[in-house]
Design a protein around this motif. Sequence first.
Motif, PDB file in Angstrom:
ATOM      1  N   VAL A 122       0.849  -1.206   0.000  1.00 43.02           N
ATOM      2  CA  VAL A 122       0.000   0.000   0.000  1.00 43.02           C
ATOM      3  C   VAL A 122       0.876   1.245   0.000  1.00 43.02           C
ATOM      4  O   VAL A 122       0.609   2.220  -0.717  1.00 43.02           O
ATOM      5  N   THR A 123       1.931   1.207   0.802  1.00 39.96           N
ATOM      6  CA  THR A 123       2.867   2.340   0.843  1.00 39.96           C
ATOM      7  C   THR A 123       3.513   2.558  -0.523  1.00 39.96           C
ATOM      8  O   THR A 123       3.669   3.706  -0.970  1.00 39.96           O
ATOM      9  N   LEU A 124       3.864   1.468  -1.197  1.00 39.24           N
ATOM     10  CA  LEU A 124       4.428   1.573  -2.547  1.00 39.24           C
ATOM     11  C   LEU A 124       3.427   2.231  -3.491  1.00 39.24           C
ATOM     12  O   LEU A 124       3.793   3.107  -4.296  1.00 39.24           O
ATOM     13  N   GLY A 125       2.154   1.833  -3.388  1.00 40.57           N
ATOM     14  CA  GLY A 125       1.113   2.445  -4.205  1.00 40.57           C
ATOM     15  C   GLY A 125       1.021   3.939  -3.956  1.00 40.57           C
ATOM     16  O   GLY A 125       0.872   4.734  -4.898  1.00 40.57           O
ATOM     17  N   LEU A 126       1.122   4.332  -2.694  1.00 40.89           N
ATOM     18  CA  LEU A 126       1.077   5.760  -2.341  1.00 40.89           C
ATOM     19  C   LEU A 126       2.271   6.524  -2.902  1.00 40.89           C
ATOM     20  O   LEU A 126       2.132   7.654  -3.387  1.00 40.89           O
ATOM     21  N   VAL A 127       3.454   5.908  -2.837  1.00 47.32           N
ATOM     22  CA  VAL A 127       4.660   6.553  -3.374  1.00 47.32           C
ATOM     23  C   VAL A 127       4.503   6.774  -4.873  1.00 47.32           C
ATOM     24  O   VAL A 127       4.820   7.858  -5.401  1.00 47.32           O
ATOM     25  N   LEU A 128       4.000   5.759  -5.575  1.00 39.13           N
ATOM     26  CA  LEU A 128       3.771   5.893  -7.016  1.00 39.13           C
ATOM     27  C   LEU A 128       2.740   6.983  -7.302  1.00 39.13           C
ATOM     28  O   LEU A 128       2.878   7.755  -8.262  1.00 39.13           O
ATOM     29  N   LEU A 129       1.706   7.037  -6.450  1.00 39.93           N
ATOM     30  CA  LEU A 129       0.653   8.036  -6.625  1.00 39.93           C
ATOM     31  C   LEU A 129       1.207   9.453  -6.467  1.00 39.93           C
ATOM     32  O   LEU A 129       0.903  10.340  -7.274  1.00 39.93           O
ATOM     33  N   TRP A 130       2.031   9.651  -5.438  1.00 39.53           N
ATOM     34  CA  TRP A 130       2.610  10.970  -5.203  1.00 39.53           C
ATOM     35  C   TRP A 130       3.583  11.357  -6.323  1.00 39.53           C
ATOM     36  O   TRP A 130       3.532  12.485  -6.838  1.00 39.53           O
ATOM     37  N   ALA A 131       4.471  10.426  -6.688  1.00 35.94           N
ATOM     38  CA  ALA A 131       5.490  10.736  -7.692  1.00 35.94           C
ATOM     39  C   ALA A 131       4.855  11.078  -9.036  1.00 35.94           C
ATOM     40  O   ALA A 131       5.195  12.094  -9.669  1.00 35.94           O
ATOM     41  N   SER A 132       3.916  10.244  -9.461  1.00 39.75           N
ATOM     42  CA  SER A 132       3.268  10.491 -10.752  1.00 39.75           C
ATOM     43  C   SER A 132       2.338  11.699 -10.682  1.00 39.75           C
ATOM     44  O   SER A 132       2.239  12.478 -11.636  1.00 39.75           O
TER      45      SER A 132
END
Length: 200
Positions: A55-65
């Motif tokens: 889930v944290t990885l998903g959030l990181v991708l969401l923020w970066a993109s």
Amino acid sequence: MDADLLNDGARLVHLLGLSLGLAIALLAGASAARAVLRPLHEREVEILQTLHHFVTLGLVLLWASGLTLLWLRTGFEVAQFSPKLWAKLCVVMILTVSAIAIGRIGLPTLLRFQSWWFGDIPLPERVQLCALGVLSAACWLSALALVVFGYFKTLNADQLTHILAVTLIAALFLALLAATVTPLIAFLVRLKKRRSAAQG
């Protein structure tokens, strides 16, 4: 790099992050909900901790993109931010705070009470766990709705704020309701098991 290619790549990563975070968050919530019907084993809590990393990885991708898309479309000029964009930022910020709270408070609490039925956990911790889980699910679903439905583009800031506020209040109400009724559910499940054992 071509701006259109960068934009398409960022959108792809954005959808990937959203899909990953939403799917894993809902899976983790459903797994944690098993404690309503029986105590969780230590291995199950460890799996929840692993899911939280995804889930944290998903959030990181969401923020970066998301920040990449924000830069491409507005150049980070606040005057160009639409009400829908502000709503997305608010939802992702709440998601981020929720994810941190789940990692630092929710999962350690579940680990501490891993051999307990959820309904037997003290009320403050029970409310806390329900609030974290329901709020996370509500925010992931809200993020999905903001991405998928073009209807939100037509709303002004007041309308979007009202919708977001109602969503969060409803989520917290459901969390309080869940925390209140789970002791009754635990009692009924154990009663049924005792009756089945007596009849057997």
